[in-house]
Design a protein around this motif. Structure first.
Motif, PDB file in Angstrom:
ATOM      1  N   TRP A  31       0.812  -1.215   0.000  1.00  7.26           N
ATOM      2  CA  TRP A  31       0.000   0.000   0.000  1.00  7.26           C
ATOM      3  C   TRP A  31       0.846   1.267   0.000  1.00  7.26           C
ATOM      4  O   TRP A  31       0.437   2.305  -0.499  1.00  7.26           O
ATOM      5  CB  TRP A  31      -0.990  -0.008   1.161  1.00  7.26           C
ATOM      6  CG  TRP A  31      -0.396   0.021   2.535  1.00  7.26           C
ATOM      7  CD1 TRP A  31       0.081  -1.051   3.241  1.00  7.26           C
ATOM      8  CD2 TRP A  31      -0.217   1.145   3.386  1.00  7.26           C
ATOM      9  NE1 TRP A  31       0.524  -0.649   4.462  1.00  7.26           N
ATOM     10  CE2 TRP A  31       0.357   0.689   4.586  1.00  7.26           C
ATOM     11  CE3 TRP A  31      -0.516   2.509   3.263  1.00  7.26           C
ATOM     12  CZ2 TRP A  31       0.655   1.544   5.646  1.00  7.26           C
ATOM     13  CZ3 TRP A  31      -0.218   3.357   4.316  1.00  7.26           C
ATOM     14  CH2 TRP A  31       0.362   2.870   5.484  1.00  7.26           C
ATOM     15  N   THR A  32       2.075   1.172   0.516  1.00  9.51           N
ATOM     16  CA  THR A  32       2.965   2.342   0.468  1.00  9.51           C
ATOM     17  C   THR A  32       3.798   2.362  -0.795  1.00  9.51           C
ATOM     18  O   THR A  32       4.438   3.360  -1.100  1.00  9.51           O
ATOM     19  CB  THR A  32       3.929   2.325   1.652  1.00  9.51           C
ATOM     20  OG1 THR A  32       4.776   1.179   1.527  1.00  9.51           O
ATOM     21  CG2 THR A  32       3.182   2.303   2.976  1.00  9.51           C
ATOM     22  N   GLY A  33       3.824   1.251  -1.500  1.00  4.47           N
ATOM     23  CA  GLY A  33       4.721   1.129  -2.637  1.00  4.47           C
ATOM     24  C   GLY A  33       6.118   0.689  -2.249  1.00  4.47           C
ATOM     25  O   GLY A  33       6.989   0.528  -3.107  1.00  4.47           O
ATOM     26  N   GLY A  34       6.320   0.462  -0.967  1.00  5.75           N
ATOM     27  CA  GLY A  34       7.652   0.126  -0.493  1.00  5.75           C
ATOM     28  C   GLY A  34       8.059  -1.318  -0.731  1.00  5.75           C
ATOM     29  O   GLY A  34       9.244  -1.651  -0.694  1.00  5.75           O
ATOM     30  N   ARG A  35       7.102  -2.180  -0.953  1.00  5.50           N
ATOM     31  CA  ARG A  35       7.393  -3.577  -1.271  1.00  5.50           C
ATOM     32  C   ARG A  35       6.780  -3.918  -2.620  1.00  5.50           C
ATOM     33  O   ARG A  35       5.636  -3.587  -2.887  1.00  5.50           O
ATOM     34  CB  ARG A  35       6.836  -4.517  -0.210  1.00  5.50           C
ATOM     35  CG  ARG A  35       7.593  -4.513   1.093  1.00  5.50           C
ATOM     36  CD  ARG A  35       7.084  -5.579   2.037  1.00  5.50           C
ATOM     37  NE  ARG A  35       5.732  -5.308   2.505  1.00  5.50           N
ATOM     38  CZ  ARG A  35       5.059  -6.108   3.314  1.00  5.50           C
ATOM     39  NH1 ARG A  35       5.598  -7.250   3.716  1.00  5.50           N
ATOM     40  NH2 ARG A  35       3.844  -5.794   3.706  1.00  5.50           N
TER      41      ARG A  35
END
Length: 119
Positions: free
Chosen positions: A52-56
């Protein structure tokens, strides 16, 4: 959450397509998003996913280096840029949203968009 996928079509091998999936009815920024695909006679597989954060970000081995998943939380949209397409990429592509699992398993599903890659 309702998901509407678009962008599929017919493309020659080596070409590119960009899939889009617009979400409505929920807090998009709190969902992990994934693109699954199902080829004729085969099981559905997860091609790419983004947290959801784009971090993974997750990619199946078969698409690594060719596909790029991204999201725009301001527009409630997730994208799948597909380059260097191969005939074996032919499938119905589904976007899915997931609140809790990683990689994405899918609590909500879009209707699918057909990608056909000709040789």
């Amino acid at each position: 959450v309702q998901l509407q996928a678009s962008g599929g079509g017919l493309v020659q091998a080596g070409g590119s397509l960009r899939l889009s999936c617009v979400a409505s009815g929920g807090t998009f920024s709190r969902y992990g998003m994934g693109w699954f695909r199902q080829a004729p006679g085969k099981e559905r597989e997860l091609a790419a996913a983004i947290s959801w954060t784009g971090g993974r970000i997750y990619y199946a081995d078969s698409v690594k280096g060719r596909f790029t998943i991204s999201r725009d939380n301001a527009k409630n949209t997730v994208f799948l840029q597909m380059n260097s397409l191969k005939p074996e990429d032919t499938a119905v592509y589904y976007c899915a949203a997931d609140r809790t699992n990683w990689p994405v398993r899918g609590d909500y599903w879009g209707q699918g968009t057909l990608v056909t890659v000709s040789s």
